[in-house]
Write a protein that holds these residues in place. Structure first.
Motif, short mmCIF file in Angstrom:
data_model
loop_
_atom_site.label_atom_id
_atom_site.label_comp_id
_atom_site.label_asym_id
_atom_site.label_seq_id
_atom_site.Cartn_x
_atom_site.Cartn_y
_atom_site.Cartn_z
N CYS A 187 11.12 84.70 -33.57
CA CYS A 187 11.34 85.09 -34.97
C CYS A 187 10.03 85.06 -35.75
O CYS A 187 9.27 84.09 -35.68
N SER A 233 9.65 82.10 -38.25
CA SER A 233 9.87 80.78 -37.65
C SER A 233 9.49 79.67 -38.62
O SER A 233 8.41 79.68 -39.21
N HIS A 271 15.82 81.03 -40.80
CA HIS A 271 15.44 80.54 -39.48
C HIS A 271 15.79 79.06 -39.33
O HIS A 271 15.63 78.27 -40.25
#
Length: 366
Positions: A112, A115, A122
């Motif tokens: 991702c 992150s 996230h």
């Protein structure tokens, strides 16, 4: 409903972790509150305890709860959740991407681009948000998987590690049927990789390591060649085992620096190497050999691409042996001793489990 507080293990100074009481997490509309039955330790947890995860930063100390391998029973659900009911037995996967960046939309939620940014959605349980070393933990509904009735909580927790192995095979982009596979590192990931390779139809499976007891387990799990790299030339042996060509696929699961070069030379021309282990420091390897021989290097970070769900399916079909990997159990109150046992490999520790709650078995499972 749970009480207002819970027992939880939190980070302290580098190298320490201890239990305290914290508020039970509040359940958001898309959340599922899990009463944790079992959690296990992973090499990443050692790095988190030492404050050396994520390049030396990692989560904050004091009230942060680690733990990304856990299973339990649904205790409460958010208002938008209809996929699970209270009493369901579930296993978690650690990573929840933001589901808005291009990587997440392509299915690569473990990579991702947001992150660590909770405000963008996230979550990494036990790494960027509180995890499962506690009596209760909040999960986004998308990160839980219903357990078959035949899969107990010990086996369920190991399925997170199986997910990492499944993800490692995913990135190859090809069938494993008929391929020769070499696995470096007979830790939990490597030993499970041997089993999964067999279940996916690999022709030849070699396991390389240094501990005789682990290599013996590898034989039980289906490796037809086990090699002690301290006593023999593992590269030459794997090449000989594959008709002089080298392995089609090499999984590096040890995280040992020299193993990367070993993996490159173990692979055949146009072979594939997947780096699964985490390394403590920069690695030296003969990349020119890889370039000159068309060898592909790929990496994975934990589970991904829905791999835990497929691990649950394998276990539900009775096609995985996880019992032999679970070597130790500790109550949550003894988490310091559990960590030391795992870190020092006392009693040949492989998977060290925390027994966190002992309520009666849940009634739901499929």
């Amino acid at each position: 409903m749970p009480s207002e507080t819970m027992l939880a293990a939190v980070l302290g100074e580098p190298g320490t972790i201890a239990t305290t009481r914290l508020p039970v997490p509040e359940v958001g509309p898309d959340d599922v509150l899990v009463r944790v039955r079992r959690a296990s330790l992973c090499g990443s947890d050692l790095k988190i305890r030492s404050h050396k995860f994520f390049g030396g930063g990692g989560p904050p100390a004091e009230n942060f709860v680690p733990g990304h391998e856990y299973a339990g029973v649904v205790a409460a659900v958010g208002g938008n959740v209809d996929e699970f009911s209270v009493g369901d037995r579930v296993v978690a996967e650690a990573h929840r991407g933001c589901m808005r960046c291009v990587n997440c939309l392509a299915g690569s939620y473990t990579d991702c681009l947001n992150s660590g940014k909770r405000e963008k959605g996230h979550r990494s349980q036990g790494m960027t948000v509180d995890g499962g070393f506690a009596e209760y933990v909040n999960n986004h509904v998308s990160t839980l998987h219903l357990l078959p009735a035949s899969v107990d909580f010990d086996a369920a927790v190991v399925l997170t590690t199986v997910g990492s192995v499944m993800h490692a095979f995913d990135v190859l982009g090809s069938l494993i049927v008929g391929a020769s596979v070499a696995v470096i590192g007979p830790g939990p990931i490597g030993l499970l990789a041997v089993q999964v390779a067999r279940q996916l139809g690999a022709d030849k499976v070699a396991l390389v390591g240094t501990r005789a007891s682990r290599l013996k387990l590898g034989e039980q799990f289906g490796a037809d060649l086990v090699l002690n790299s301290r006593a023999e030339d593992a590269v030459a042996a794997v090449r000989d085992h594959t008709g002089g060509f080298g392995a089609d696929i090499v999984l590096e699961c040890s995280g040992a620096g020299p193993a990367v070069d070993q993996a490159i030379h173990m692979a055949k021309r146009s072979g594939k190497v997947v780096l699964v282990g985490f390394f403590a420091e920069p690695v030296l390897a003969d990349l020119n050999h890889a370039v000159m021989n068309g060898i592909s290097l790929q990496t994975v970070r934990g589970e991904g691409t829905g791999s835990v769900a497929r691990a649950v399916s394998l276990a539900g079909q009775g096609r995985l042996n996880t019992d032999a990997l679970v070597t130790h159990h500790f109550p949550l109150e003894d988490i310091g001793e559990a960590f030391d046992t795992y870190a020092e490999r006392r009693g040949d520790a492989i998977k060290v489990m925390l027994d966190i709650s002992d309520d009666a078995e849940a009634t739901h499972g499929r």
